[in-house]
Scaffold this motif. Structure first.
Motif, PDB file in Angstrom:
ATOM      1  N   LEU A  66       0.455  -6.288  -3.647  1.00 54.56           N
ATOM      2  CA  LEU A  66       1.620  -5.741  -2.928  1.00 54.56           C
ATOM      3  C   LEU A  66       1.716  -4.247  -3.208  1.00 54.56           C
ATOM      4  O   LEU A  66       1.850  -3.828  -4.341  1.00 54.56           O
ATOM      5  N   HIS A  67       1.631  -3.446  -2.147  1.00 56.07           N
ATOM      6  CA  HIS A  67       1.702  -1.987  -2.289  1.00 56.07           C
ATOM      7  C   HIS A  67       2.554  -1.412  -1.180  1.00 56.07           C
ATOM      8  O   HIS A  67       2.669  -1.983  -0.094  1.00 56.07           O
ATOM      9  N   GLY A  68       3.121  -0.212  -1.432  1.00 59.84           N
ATOM     10  CA  GLY A  68       3.849   0.522  -0.399  1.00 59.84           C
ATOM     11  C   GLY A  68       5.274   0.027  -0.202  1.00 59.84           C
ATOM     12  O   GLY A  68       5.709  -0.958  -0.774  1.00 59.84           O
ATOM     13  N   ASN A  69       5.982   0.748   0.601  1.00 62.04           N
ATOM     14  CA  ASN A  69       7.395   0.441   0.920  1.00 62.04           C
ATOM     15  C   ASN A  69       7.443  -0.498   2.110  1.00 62.04           C
ATOM     16  O   ASN A  69       7.069  -0.130   3.219  1.00 62.04           O
ATOM     17  N   ARG A  70       7.894  -1.727   1.865  1.00 58.35           N
ATOM     18  CA  ARG A  70       7.996  -2.740   2.934  1.00 58.35           C
ATOM     19  C   ARG A  70       9.439  -3.164   3.107  1.00 58.35           C
ATOM     20  O   ARG A  70       9.751  -4.316   3.308  1.00 58.35           O
ATOM     21  N   LEU A 102      13.358  -8.110  -3.432  1.00 56.63           N
ATOM     22  CA  LEU A 102      13.811  -7.011  -2.549  1.00 56.63           C
ATOM     23  C   LEU A 102      13.436  -5.665  -3.144  1.00 56.63           C
ATOM     24  O   LEU A 102      13.071  -4.730  -2.423  1.00 56.63           O
ATOM     25  N   GLN A 103      13.542  -5.554  -4.485  1.00 58.84           N
ATOM     26  CA  GLN A 103      13.152  -4.299  -5.127  1.00 58.84           C
ATOM     27  C   GLN A 103      11.662  -4.044  -4.966  1.00 58.84           C
ATOM     28  O   GLN A 103      11.226  -2.911  -4.743  1.00 58.84           O
ATOM     29  N   LEU A 104      10.831  -5.098  -5.082  1.00 62.70           N
ATOM     30  CA  LEU A 104       9.388  -4.937  -4.875  1.00 62.70           C
ATOM     31  C   LEU A 104       9.088  -4.487  -3.452  1.00 62.70           C
ATOM     32  O   LEU A 104       8.251  -3.612  -3.218  1.00 62.70           O
ATOM     33  N   LEU A 105       9.769  -5.095  -2.468  1.00 60.74           N
ATOM     34  CA  LEU A 105       9.526  -4.726  -1.066  1.00 60.74           C
ATOM     35  C   LEU A 105       9.934  -3.292  -0.796  1.00 60.74           C
ATOM     36  O   LEU A 105       9.350  -2.626   0.064  1.00 60.74           O
ATOM     37  N   SER A 106      10.993  -2.781  -1.482  1.00 66.93           N
ATOM     38  CA  SER A 106      11.447  -1.413  -1.248  1.00 66.93           C
ATOM     39  C   SER A 106      10.717  -0.422  -2.151  1.00 66.93           C
ATOM     40  O   SER A 106      11.106   0.732  -2.234  1.00 66.93           O
ATOM     41  N   ALA A 107       9.636  -0.869  -2.835  1.00 62.53           N
ATOM     42  CA  ALA A 107       8.803   0.000  -3.675  1.00 62.53           C
ATOM     43  C   ALA A 107       9.558   0.507  -4.894  1.00 62.53           C
ATOM     44  O   ALA A 107       9.229   1.528  -5.465  1.00 62.53           O
ATOM     45  N   THR A 108      10.636  -0.198  -5.277  1.00 65.99           N
ATOM     46  CA  THR A 108      11.350   0.162  -6.509  1.00 65.99           C
ATOM     47  C   THR A 108      10.512  -0.303  -7.705  1.00 65.99           C
ATOM     48  O   THR A 108       9.972  -1.418  -7.688  1.00 65.99           O
TER      49      THR A 108
END
Length: 702
Positions: A119-123, A54-60
């Motif tokens: 994986l890049h950007g806020n997803r 979830l942190q990766l998807l939110s660009a944290t």
């Protein structure tokens, strides 16, 4: 000899059966423990890995290498669990299915293996779907745990059956050796019969759901080992049962009761009178004036906390807030977290003031700042309260009342406490029903137009008409614009309604002009909302109507209130200039009631000023009002603007306006608003509206 043989045979049978049961119980307990530990470890790994995802998807910022290593560790845990779990009851297949679901969920969101590097950007928008895929894997693991419990139950049942068989065989053999049994009765009772009976009772208790029952260990032999194995198995089952029960009834973050417990508590209050939540005391006597209260609590600006301190900071705040809420209630009250930043408190046996007292204690408790990662944070909450009364139908209604009160507190300002207001709630439901019906009013043909003549005060001729929209509601009857136009502006229905009014009114009046006796230059005045001016979509719709030849835009006046323009001066002026390019004239309605300066008035693309009825209400006897009216007329002449006076209701007002040189006017003294056929007949007659001297408008004219 027969007795000895029977004793030896009975003892041998007993020892053999006990050993078999012991081995079976020990094996079952050990296997269940291994399965439970494997599933628990795997679930913990899945939860941690999902949080990192979830942190990766939110660009944290997250170390992708650590994430991949964590992914490999979870894969190893799946392999280990698959090796431990048997194929019976589908446990191994289920854990493999959970692994597949987990891997597919990661792959679907670009989080599997080599996908992570790309994986890049806020997803963050994918977070709900990703969480759903994780929830499926956890659900499958929960199925594995239930299957393990089922297997354990079957082992217990088999042990019980075997024990019953051993008891039956033992009884038959010992029947042949009554004399020998009698001699050893005391010893056998103490060291064999009682332990076996205790084991049987333990199995029955366990099967009935009493997981806290334990067997006394009286000696260190096979029966003692069997009792210890049973106790170990029962302890494992009991711990798992407590854990599952806690998860089902408590919020995992704060440890407070969850929505299910709150619903159950309220249902019990309505069904059987007040009862205290689990773990609290209650009394059996109730007074007739006792009314349970419900508080709904919402944290103000909680999104700002998450944005500034992150979700970890938000979670820390919620945990600290939960502790403070616990300290503000009595032992028999219930504090629950409904979800997000919303909490609820059931105030038990409220005789009238307890709910208010709890709310006051909460406000006092929140005056001290929270400490989140060395950041001092002052937090306020909005609280709504409702009390159960004889008219409260069910828990759902009490929840709606408290939620509505919280909504009113939230919209009245931060940090407020609001008690449920039945009158306000009825008004809200009335407005909600109107709002729903308004969405279909235009398509259903429920709108009507009345027209009020605007008269040349010098000649009495009808110079034009102002349209006034009405709503013929199917159940409420005729509604004036004040009852539904503000709702239309809230919902966005003002666009379709405004277009319908403009198109209908302009075509009505265009048709009247073709009738004999009707002035060829008769114009129609249509009111506009500033929301129509601030939307390009609405402006485009208005332009399409004005460009149609049937509308005759040159004989259309668009009215905008002075106060509305003051709140959107730049955008409103640009929109009015855009509409004026089609040939319409612009009138400033309710002039004198807003706050626009003379410099702003000079910049407006206005052709007409409509003087608000407030300036006429005290005339002709109000000298200051007369002086202000004279000043407005002089300013209008200097700016080359026509003037229409609204609200002419007595002859003295009319005479004063004529003496001051006012161009036009409208009001009940001259003519009331009328439906289209009535006004069309009036125009065709060529009548001039000249009231007799001393004649006043009827007091109830509408």
């Amino acid at each position: 000899m027969l007795v000895i043989v029977a004793l030896i045979a009975g003892a041998a049978l007993t020892l053999y059966g006990v050993r078999v049961v012991t081995n079976q119980m020990q094996h079952a307990a050990a296997q269940h423990r291994l399965e439970s530990e494997a599933v628990a470890e795997l679930r913990t790994g899945l939860d941690a890995h999902e949080q990192a995802g979830l942190q990766l998807l939110s660009a944290t910022p997250v170390e992708k290498s650590s994430f991949l290593q964590q992914q490999q560790d979870v894969s190893v845990q799946f392999d280990a669990a698959a090796g431990i779990l048997p194929e019976e009851y589908g446990m191994r297949a289920t854990v493999l299915e959970a692994r597949t679901a987990w891997q597919e969920g990661l792959s679907a969101h670009g989080l599997w293996g080599s996908q992570v590097a790309n994986l890049h950007g806020n997803r963050v928008a994918e977070a709900p779907a990703f969480a759903t895929s994780g929830a499926r894997a956890r659900t499958l693991l929960a199925n594995v745990r239930r299957a393990s419990l089922d297997a354990l139950d079957d082992d217990v049942n088999r042990a019980a059956q075997l024990q019953q068989t051993v008891s039956t065989g033992r009884t038959a053999l010992f029947a042949l050796a009554v004399g020998g049994v009698f001699l050893f009765r005391r010893r056998m009772t103490k060291y064999l019969m009682r332990p076996l009976e205790g084991l049987h009772r333990g199995v029955v208790q366990l099967q009935s759901g009493d997981y806290s029952h334990r067997i006394n260990v009286v000696r260190n032999d096979e029966l003692g080992q069997l009792a210890e194995a049973f106790n170990s198995m029962a302890a494992t089952v009991h711990d798992n049962h407590l854990e599952l029960t806690f998860r089902a009834t408590h919020d995992p973050l704060t440890g407070l009761a969850n929505r299910a417990v709150l619903t159950e508590c309220l249902a019990d209050v309505f069904g059987h009178g007040a009862s205290a939540p689990e773990g609290t005391e209650r009394t059996d006597t109730r007074r007739s004036d006792q009314r349970e209260g419900l508080l709904i609590i919402d944290v103000d600006d909680f999104k700002d906390v998450n944005d500034s301190l992150g979700h970890e900071g938000g979670d820390a705040l919620l945990m600290q807030l939960a502790q403070r809420l616990r300290g503000c209630v009595r032992s028999h009250d219930l504090v629950a977290r409904l979800g997000g930043d919303e909490f609820a408190i059931v105030v038990m046996d409220d005789g009238g003031t307890a709910t208010d007292d709890v709310a006051m204690r909460i406000q006092d408790a929140l005056r001290k700042p929270f400490s989140i990662d060395e950041v001092q944070l002052l937090v306020s909450v909005s609280m709504g309260a409702a009390q159960r009364s004889g008219g409260t139908a069910d828990p759902a209604e009490l929840m709606r009342q408290a939620d509505f009160a919280m909504y009113m507190a939230k919209h009245g300002g931060k940090g407020r406490y609001q008690l449920f207001d039945a009158r306000g709630y009825d008004e809200m439901t009335y407005r909600a029903a109107l709002r729903a019906d308004l969405a279909t009013a235009v398509q259903a043909g429920q709108l009507r137009l009345d027209y009020q003549p605007v008269v040349n005060l010098g000649t009495g001729e009808i110079a034009g008409v102002e349209d006034l929209v009405r709503w013929e509601h199917p159940t409420l009857g005729r509604l004036g614009p004040a009852e539904f136009i503000p709702l239309a502006e809230e919902t966005g229905e003002i666009g379709p309604i405004g277009c319908w009014v403009l198109e209908t009114a302009s075509r009505h009046v265009a048709g009247w002009r073709r009738s004999p006796g009707t002035p060829a230059d008769l114009w129609v005045s249509v009111n506009l909302s500033t929301l129509q001016l601030s939307s390009d979509r609405n402006l485009d719709a208005l332009e399409r109507i004005l460009t149609h030849p049937a509308s005759q835009a040159g004989k259309v006046i668009l009215e905008v209130t002075e106060s509305a323009l003051a709140t959107n001066a730049d955008g409103g002026v640009a929109a009015l200039n855009r509409l004026k390019s089609f040939g319409v004239r612009i009138a400033i309605d309710d002039f004198g009631t807003g706050f626009s300066s003379l410099s702003t008035l000079a910049a407006l693309p206005a052709d007409i000023l409509k003087i608000d009825r407030a300036f006429l209400s005290g005339l002709p006897g109000d000298a200051p009002a007369a002086a202000m009216l004279e000043g407005i007329l002089e300013v209008a002449r200097k700016l080359n603007l026509a003037v229409i006076a609204e609200g002419i209701e007595d002859a003295g007002q009319l005479d004063l306006l004529r003496s001051l040189g006012c161009d036009m006017g409208q009001g009940f003294l001259l003519a009331s608003p009328s439906p289209s056929p009535v006004l069309e007949a009036l125009l065709a007659s060529g009548a001039r509206l000249q009231p007799l001297a001393g004649m006043d408008a009827p007091a109830n004219g509408v």
